[in-house]
Design a protein around this motif. Structure first.
Motif, PDB file in Angstrom:
ATOM      1  N   GLU A  53       0.861  -1.067  -0.070  1.00  0.00           N
ATOM      2  CA  GLU A  53       0.031   0.084   0.199  1.00  0.00           C
ATOM      3  C   GLU A  53       0.979   1.198   0.140  1.00  0.00           C
ATOM      4  O   GLU A  53       1.347   1.636   0.865  1.00  0.00           O
ATOM      5  N   ASP A  54       0.924   1.845  -1.108  1.00  0.00           N
ATOM      6  CA  ASP A  54       1.986   3.034  -1.360  1.00  0.00           C
ATOM      7  C   ASP A  54       1.729   4.260  -0.366  1.00  0.00           C
ATOM      8  O   ASP A  54       2.393   4.736   0.069  1.00  0.00           O
ATOM      9  N   GLU A  55      -0.007   4.333  -0.118  1.00  0.00           N
ATOM     10  CA  GLU A  55      -0.136   5.449   0.596  1.00  0.00           C
ATOM     11  C   GLU A  55       0.142   5.480   2.034  1.00  0.00           C
ATOM     12  O   GLU A  55      -0.096   6.293   2.603  1.00  0.00           O
ATOM     13  N   LYS A  56       0.384   4.189   2.617  1.00  0.00           N
ATOM     14  CA  LYS A  56       0.972   4.239   3.819  1.00  0.00           C
ATOM     15  C   LYS A  56       2.354   4.203   4.071  1.00  0.00           C
ATOM     16  O   LYS A  56       3.098   4.241   5.232  1.00  0.00           O
ATOM     17  N   LYS A  57       3.093   4.368   3.032  1.00  0.00           N
ATOM     18  CA  LYS A  57       4.597   4.247   3.144  1.00  0.00           C
ATOM     19  C   LYS A  57       5.013   5.586   3.995  1.00  0.00           C
ATOM     20  O   LYS A  57       4.457   6.494   3.972  1.00  0.00           O
ATOM     21  N   GLY A  58       5.991   5.108   4.947  1.00  0.00           N
ATOM     22  CA  GLY A  58       6.328   6.233   5.936  1.00  0.00           C
ATOM     23  C   GLY A  58       5.406   6.574   6.938  1.00  0.00           C
ATOM     24  O   GLY A  58       5.812   7.409   7.823  1.00  0.00           O
ATOM     25  N   ARG A  59       4.156   6.094   7.051  1.00  0.00           N
ATOM     26  CA  ARG A  59       3.462   6.675   8.126  1.00  0.00           C
ATOM     27  C   ARG A  59       3.426   5.677   9.499  1.00  0.00           C
ATOM     28  O   ARG A  59       3.902   4.557   9.419  1.00  0.00           O
ATOM     29  N   SER A  60       3.069   6.282  10.679  1.00  0.00           N
ATOM     30  CA  SER A  60       3.156   5.594  11.804  1.00  0.00           C
ATOM     31  C   SER A  60       1.622   6.027  12.648  1.00  0.00           C
ATOM     32  O   SER A  60       1.167   6.786  12.268  1.00  0.00           O
ATOM     33  N   GLN A  61       1.424   5.364  13.661  1.00  0.00           N
ATOM     34  CA  GLN A  61       0.343   5.607  14.228  1.00  0.00           C
ATOM     35  C   GLN A  61       0.723   5.342  16.089  1.00  0.00           C
ATOM     36  O   GLN A  61       0.985   4.436  16.301  1.00  0.00           O
ATOM     37  N   LEU A  62       0.426   6.512  16.628  1.00  0.00           N
ATOM     38  CA  LEU A  62       0.540   6.345  18.218  1.00  0.00           C
ATOM     39  C   LEU A  62      -0.782   5.863  18.763  1.00  0.00           C
ATOM     40  O   LEU A  62      -1.999   6.152  18.447  1.00  0.00           O
ATOM     41  N   VAL A  63      -0.654   4.917  19.761  1.00  0.00           N
ATOM     42  CA  VAL A  63      -1.765   4.399  20.506  1.00  0.00           C
ATOM     43  C   VAL A  63      -1.254   4.369  21.697  1.00  0.00           C
ATOM     44  O   VAL A  63      -0.287   3.961  22.310  1.00  0.00           O
ATOM     45  N   TYR A  64      -2.503   4.439  22.584  1.00  0.00           N
ATOM     46  CA  TYR A  64      -2.235   4.244  24.109  1.00  0.00           C
ATOM     47  C   TYR A  64      -3.141   3.446  24.705  1.00  0.00           C
ATOM     48  O   TYR A  64      -4.316   3.309  24.220  1.00  0.00           O
ATOM     49  N   VAL A  65      -2.599   2.374  25.896  1.00  0.00           N
ATOM     50  CA  VAL A  65      -3.425   1.609  26.357  1.00  0.00           C
ATOM     51  C   VAL A  65      -3.531   2.227  27.833  1.00  0.00           C
ATOM     52  O   VAL A  65      -2.425   1.945  28.197  1.00  0.00           O
ATOM     53  N   ARG A  66      -4.785   2.513  28.042  1.00  0.00           N
ATOM     54  CA  ARG A  66      -4.514   3.183  29.257  1.00  0.00           C
ATOM     55  C   ARG A  66      -4.874   2.332  30.727  1.00  0.00           C
ATOM     56  O   ARG A  66      -5.273   1.240  30.694  1.00  0.00           O
ATOM     57  N   SER A  67      -4.041   2.806  31.824  1.00  0.00           N
ATOM     58  CA  SER A  67      -3.975   2.105  32.916  1.00  0.00           C
ATOM     59  C   SER A  67      -5.254   2.103  33.770  1.00  0.00           C
ATOM     60  O   SER A  67      -5.753   1.303  34.512  1.00  0.00           O
ATOM     61  N   PRO A  68      -5.829   3.488  33.858  1.00  0.00           N
ATOM     62  CA  PRO A  68      -7.157   3.581  34.656  1.00  0.00           C
ATOM     63  C   PRO A  68      -8.389   2.531  34.449  1.00  0.00           C
ATOM     64  O   PRO A  68      -8.504   2.235  33.191  1.00  0.00           O
ATOM     65  N   VAL A  69      -9.020   2.322  35.307  1.00  0.00           N
ATOM     66  CA  VAL A  69     -10.039   1.071  35.281  1.00  0.00           C
ATOM     67  C   VAL A  69     -11.168   1.839  35.667  1.00  0.00           C
ATOM     68  O   VAL A  69     -11.478   2.828  36.597  1.00  0.00           O
ATOM     69  N   PHE A  70     -12.441   1.606  34.703  1.00  0.00           N
ATOM     70  CA  PHE A  70     -13.681   2.412  35.059  1.00  0.00           C
ATOM     71  C   PHE A  70     -14.603   1.194  35.051  1.00  0.00           C
ATOM     72  O   PHE A  70     -14.801   0.285  34.411  1.00  0.00           O
ATOM     73  N   ASP A  71     -15.763   1.477  35.910  1.00  0.00           N
ATOM     74  CA  ASP A  71     -16.670   0.482  35.925  1.00  0.00           C
ATOM     75  C   ASP A  71     -17.825   1.104  35.979  1.00  0.00           C
ATOM     76  O   ASP A  71     -18.368   2.358  36.274  1.00  0.00           O
ATOM     77  N   TYR A  72     -19.105   0.284  35.640  1.00  0.00           N
ATOM     78  CA  TYR A  72     -20.477   0.836  35.337  1.00  0.00           C
ATOM     79  C   TYR A  72     -21.033  -0.677  35.856  1.00  0.00           C
ATOM     80  O   TYR A  72     -21.114  -1.422  34.924  1.00  0.00           O
ATOM     81  N   GLY A  73     -21.970  -0.502  36.731  1.00  0.00           N
ATOM     82  CA  GLY A  73     -22.782  -1.655  37.152  1.00  0.00           C
ATOM     83  C   GLY A  73     -21.591  -2.757  37.298  1.00  0.00           C
ATOM     84  O   GLY A  73     -20.571  -2.812  37.943  1.00  0.00           O
ATOM     85  N   SER A  74     -21.904  -3.966  36.529  1.00  0.00           N
ATOM     86  CA  SER A  74     -20.914  -5.264  36.637  1.00  0.00           C
ATOM     87  C   SER A  74     -19.908  -4.856  35.553  1.00  0.00           C
ATOM     88  O   SER A  74     -19.119  -5.785  35.297  1.00  0.00           O
ATOM     89  N   HIS A  75     -19.684  -3.861  34.755  1.00  0.00           N
ATOM     90  CA  HIS A  75     -18.727  -3.741  33.799  1.00  0.00           C
ATOM     91  C   HIS A  75     -17.555  -3.018  34.305  1.00  0.00           C
ATOM     92  O   HIS A  75     -17.672  -2.240  34.835  1.00  0.00           O
ATOM     93  N   GLU A  76     -16.256  -3.372  33.860  1.00  0.00           N
ATOM     94  CA  GLU A  76     -14.990  -3.113  34.295  1.00  0.00           C
ATOM     95  C   GLU A  76     -14.337  -2.909  33.108  1.00  0.00           C
ATOM     96  O   GLU A  76     -14.104  -4.039  32.344  1.00  0.00           O
ATOM     97  N   VAL A  77     -14.066  -1.831  32.715  1.00  0.00           N
ATOM     98  CA  VAL A  77     -13.313  -1.460  31.202  1.00  0.00           C
ATOM     99  C   VAL A  77     -12.191  -0.603  31.450  1.00  0.00           C
ATOM    100  O   VAL A  77     -12.098   0.210  32.276  1.00  0.00           O
ATOM    101  N   ARG A  78     -11.118  -0.634  30.534  1.00  0.00           N
ATOM    102  CA  ARG A  78     -10.033   0.440  30.158  1.00  0.00           C
ATOM    103  C   ARG A  78     -10.225   0.821  28.867  1.00  0.00           C
ATOM    104  O   ARG A  78     -11.037   0.503  27.986  1.00  0.00           O
ATOM    105  N   GLU A  79      -9.548   1.896  28.515  1.00  0.00           N
ATOM    106  CA  GLU A  79      -9.401   2.391  27.312  1.00  0.00           C
ATOM    107  C   GLU A  79      -8.366   2.319  26.313  1.00  0.00           C
ATOM    108  O   GLU A  79      -7.242   2.360  26.993  1.00  0.00           O
ATOM    109  N   VAL A  80      -8.420   1.924  25.245  1.00  0.00           N
ATOM    110  CA  VAL A  80      -7.350   2.282  24.093  1.00  0.00           C
ATOM    111  C   VAL A  80      -7.576   3.542  23.385  1.00  0.00           C
ATOM    112  O   VAL A  80      -8.644   3.393  22.727  1.00  0.00           O
TER     113      VAL A  80
END
Length: 159
Positions: A53-80
């Motif tokens: 894919e020529d259009e992606k040549k030289g591209r990069s992407q920053l991503v964070y996997v966050r440490s904080p945990v959030f809950d709502y009722g019985s759900h417990e999640v973190r964010e990417v």
């Protein structure tokens, strides 16, 4: 009295910024390179070079996997998070905001959020997600954010 409470406040602050070892185990299992930022979040940078894919040549992407945990009722999640756009002020141009809303509707996993001047693609994953599930979330964030960045800022690759 302030001096007595200061260590407790410092300890609370330090634990708020402590990296979550569960994330470390998953990222290590996936053999991803990362660093931990001052907030205790895991920062990853992916090289998107792809010979097909020529259009992606030289591209990069920053991503964070966050440490904080959030809950709502019985759900417990973190964010990417994956940033894709930086506005000149705290307000997004209407065209950009509308495009992000449209893209959120089209997304199968995650959606766009505003963090100050930044448009960030956010995926909420269960805190007990498997390495494969976290990998899927990271890949979805990479693809969504890089495509949006290329669309909104043609020829640029800030993130």
């Amino acid at each position: 009295m302030l001096a007595k409470d200061a260590p407790a406040a410092a300890a609370a602050s330090a634990s708020e910024h402590a990296p979550d070892p569960r994330v470390k185990r998953l990222l290590d299992k996936l053999k991803y390179k990362y660093e931990v930022d001052e907030d205790g979040d895991y920062k990853l940078v992916f090289d998107l070079d792809d010979d097909d894919e020529d259009e992606k040549k030289g591209r990069s992407q920053l991503v964070y996997v966050r440490s904080p945990v959030f809950d709502y009722g019985s759900h417990e999640v973190r964010e990417v998070w994956a940033p894709a756009y930086k506005a000149k002020s705290d307000e997004f141009p209407a065209k950009v905001a509308n495009r992000l809303l449209e893209a959120s509707q089209e997304s199968k996993l995650g959606g766009w959020a505003k963090q100050g001047q930044y448009a960030v693609f956010v995926i909420k994953v269960a805190t007990n997600a498997s390495a494969e599930q976290l990998d899927d979330a990271i890949n979805a964030a990479i693809q969504s954010a890089d495509q949006m960045e290329a669309e909104l800022t043609p020829g640029k690759d800030e993130f």
